[in-house]
Write a protein that holds these residues in place. Structure first.
Motif, PDB file in Angstrom:
ATOM      1  N   GLU A  69       4.418   4.806  -0.704  1.00 37.47           N
ATOM      2  CA  GLU A  69       3.244   5.265   0.099  1.00 37.47           C
ATOM      3  C   GLU A  69       1.631   4.386  -0.082  1.00 37.47           C
ATOM      4  OE1 GLU A  69       0.827   9.294   1.479  1.00 37.47           O
ATOM      5  OE2 GLU A  69       3.123   9.313   0.316  1.00 37.47           O
ATOM      6  N   TYR A  70       1.982   4.125  -1.512  1.00 40.28           N
ATOM      7  CA  TYR A  70       0.752   2.810  -1.663  1.00 40.28           C
ATOM      8  C   TYR A  70       1.093   1.365  -1.433  1.00 40.28           C
ATOM      9  CZ  TYR A  70      -2.454   0.433  -4.861  1.00 40.28           C
ATOM     10  OH  TYR A  70      -3.291  -0.375  -5.427  1.00 40.28           O
ATOM     11  N   ASP A  71       2.582   1.307  -1.815  1.00 38.56           N
ATOM     12  CA  ASP A  71       3.251  -0.113  -1.148  1.00 38.56           C
ATOM     13  C   ASP A  71       2.981  -0.476  -0.131  1.00 38.56           C
ATOM     14  OD1 ASP A  71       3.977  -0.827  -4.200  1.00 38.56           O
ATOM     15  OD2 ASP A  71       5.968   0.501  -3.292  1.00 38.56           O
ATOM     16  N   GLY A  72       3.347   0.644   0.530  1.00 38.68           N
ATOM     17  CA  GLY A  72       2.838   0.794   2.613  1.00 38.68           C
ATOM     18  C   GLY A  72       2.160   0.745   3.302  1.00 38.68           C
ATOM     19  N   ALA A  73       0.917   1.372   2.138  1.00 32.77           N
ATOM     20  CA  ALA A  73      -0.741   1.490   2.999  1.00 32.77           C
ATOM     21  C   ALA A  73      -1.384  -0.854   2.729  1.00 32.77           C
ATOM     22  CB  ALA A  73      -1.970   2.429   2.003  1.00 32.77           C
ATOM     23  N   LYS A  74      -0.659  -0.586   1.316  1.00 31.28           N
ATOM     24  CA  LYS A  74      -1.245  -2.355   0.959  1.00 31.28           C
ATOM     25  C   LYS A  74      -0.322  -3.609   1.996  1.00 31.28           C
ATOM     26  CE  LYS A  74      -4.446  -0.889  -2.423  1.00 31.28           C
ATOM     27  NZ  LYS A  74      -5.588  -1.187  -2.220  1.00 31.28           N
ATOM     28  N   ALA A  75       0.278  -2.818   2.234  1.00 26.19           N
ATOM     29  CA  ALA A  75       1.412  -3.954   3.239  1.00 26.19           C
ATOM     30  C   ALA A  75       1.030  -4.155   4.302  1.00 26.19           C
ATOM     31  CB  ALA A  75       3.113  -3.495   3.005  1.00 26.19           C
ATOM     32  N   ALA A  76       0.401  -2.846   4.780  1.00 30.17           N
ATOM     33  CA  ALA A  76      -0.234  -2.114   5.660  1.00 30.17           C
ATOM     34  C   ALA A  76      -1.868  -3.812   5.583  1.00 30.17           C
ATOM     35  CB  ALA A  76      -0.503  -1.259   6.584  1.00 30.17           C
ATOM     36  N   VAL A  77      -2.776  -3.295   4.728  1.00 31.48           N
ATOM     37  CA  VAL A  77      -3.354  -4.571   4.829  1.00 31.48           C
ATOM     38  C   VAL A  77      -3.337  -5.619   4.858  1.00 31.48           C
ATOM     39  CG1 VAL A  77      -6.075  -4.722   3.401  1.00 31.48           C
ATOM     40  CG2 VAL A  77      -4.712  -2.871   3.085  1.00 31.48           C
ATOM     41  N   VAL A  78      -2.051  -6.297   4.113  1.00 32.28           N
ATOM     42  CA  VAL A  78      -2.326  -7.891   4.413  1.00 32.28           C
ATOM     43  C   VAL A  78      -1.391  -8.346   5.288  1.00 32.28           C
ATOM     44  CG1 VAL A  78      -0.314  -9.592   3.383  1.00 32.28           C
ATOM     45  CG2 VAL A  78      -1.303  -7.941   2.282  1.00 32.28           C
TER      46      VAL A  78
END
Ligand SMILES: NC(=O)c1ccc[n+]([C@@H]2O[C@H](COP(=O)([O-])OP(=O)(O)OC[C@H]3O[C@@H](n4cnc5c(N)ncnc54)[C@H](O)[C@@H]3O)[C@@H](O)[C@H]2O)c1
Length: 259
Positions: free
Chosen positions: A138-147
């Motif tokens: 979930e963290y990966d998804g949120a941070k990928a969304a930032v990128v």
């Protein structure tokens, strides 16, 4: 009257990388608004008048809006948003992604009112935004969304708002977000010092020609990551090319967007 020194908001500025960013900006003569969900009285005290604490939950739009308004009322200008707050918990999509979206929306609103409209936004993502860490999907998804959010907004923000937006992707940094056991398990040469993150932030704030950059920060190095490419050439690229009527409906007149 507007402050004569430039003003930065640093979310998550009361711990870890945020503290490093705050300290560096204060040293360089900025006025810094530390926006954090947790107070750290000792830290604000040691920085003197150049830094002030504003309690804020970045996951909550109204809380961020209130903080931006307080910073504006105090200084009369907002030159930079360092959207750095982040966490690993059940609210991480709201804090780590929506926190950056809300901050960007508010920064646009207030930076339009600067005597010279415009400013800088830098967001902290993660290397896990690029290559997912299987422990934290979930963290990966949120941070990928930032990128992707930064890449999607950078050109328009630069052209229409004179705002440069970039994002930093740190490797493992020894801060309170990383359990001590994990730090112990990683060989010291794979750790990234806070100073690398601070240097990347500083570069994005100093160099107006940088926008839409995704900067991997690993050990003492910075790397600008190229945007990904699609495999089926122009057939796939067409699907992500702006079609003016849809752009107008969703971006220029968002009220026309379905709920
Ligand atoms: N430490 C690492 O290895 C690492 C690696 C990649 C990315 N990151 C990211 O770097 C950023 C900084 O984290 P850090 O490592 O310095 O951790 P940290 O825990 O030391 O600092 C995070 C700060 O954010 C604040 N915060 C958390 N949720 C908030 C909210 N909803 N509203 C306002 N403030 C909030 C915390 O109170 C804290 O002061 C985060 O976005 C994190 O996801 C950290």
């Amino acid at each position: 009257m507007a402050s004569s020194a430039p003003v930065a908001i640093v979310t998550g500025g009361n711990s870890g990388m945020g503290m490093g960013i705050v300290e560096r900006l204060v040293t360089k003569g900025w006025n810094v608004a530390i926006a954090d969900i947790n107070p750290n009285a000792k830290f604000a005290e040691q920085l003197g008048d150049a830094a002030s604490f504003f309690k804020c939950d970045v996951a909550d739009y109204d809380s961020q809006a209130q903080m931006f308004q307080q910073v504006w009322d105090r200084y009369g200008r907002i030159d930079a948003l360092c959207a750095n707050a982040g966490i690993v918990d059940k609210r991480q999509i709201m804090s780590n992604f929506k926190g950056v979206v809300y901050g960007t929306q508010l920064a646009i609103h207030f930076m339009r009112k600067n005597s010279t409209p415009g400013g800088k936004i830098v967001a902290t993502a993660s290397v896990a935004a690029i290559v997912p860490h299987e422990t934290y999907p979930e963290y990966d998804g949120a941070k990928a969304a930032v990128v992707n959010f930064v890449r999607a907004t950078a050109r328009i923000l630069k052209d229409k708002e004179s705002i440069s937006i970039n994002t930093i992707c740190p490797g493992i940094v020894h801060t309170s977000i990383i359990p001590q056991e994990m730090v112990d398990a990683v060989s010291p040469d794979c750790m990234t010092p806070v100073s690398t993150i601070v240097a990347a932030y500083e570069r994005c704030l100093d160099d107006a020609s940088l926008f839409g950059k995704v900067i991997e920060c690993s050990t003492d190095k910075q790397f600008e990551l190229e945007p990904p490419t699609l495999a089926n050439g122009h057939y796939s690229v067409r699907a992500v090319t702006v079609w003016e009527p849809l752009f107008k409906m969703w971006v220029v007149c968002p009220d026309a967007m379905p709920d």
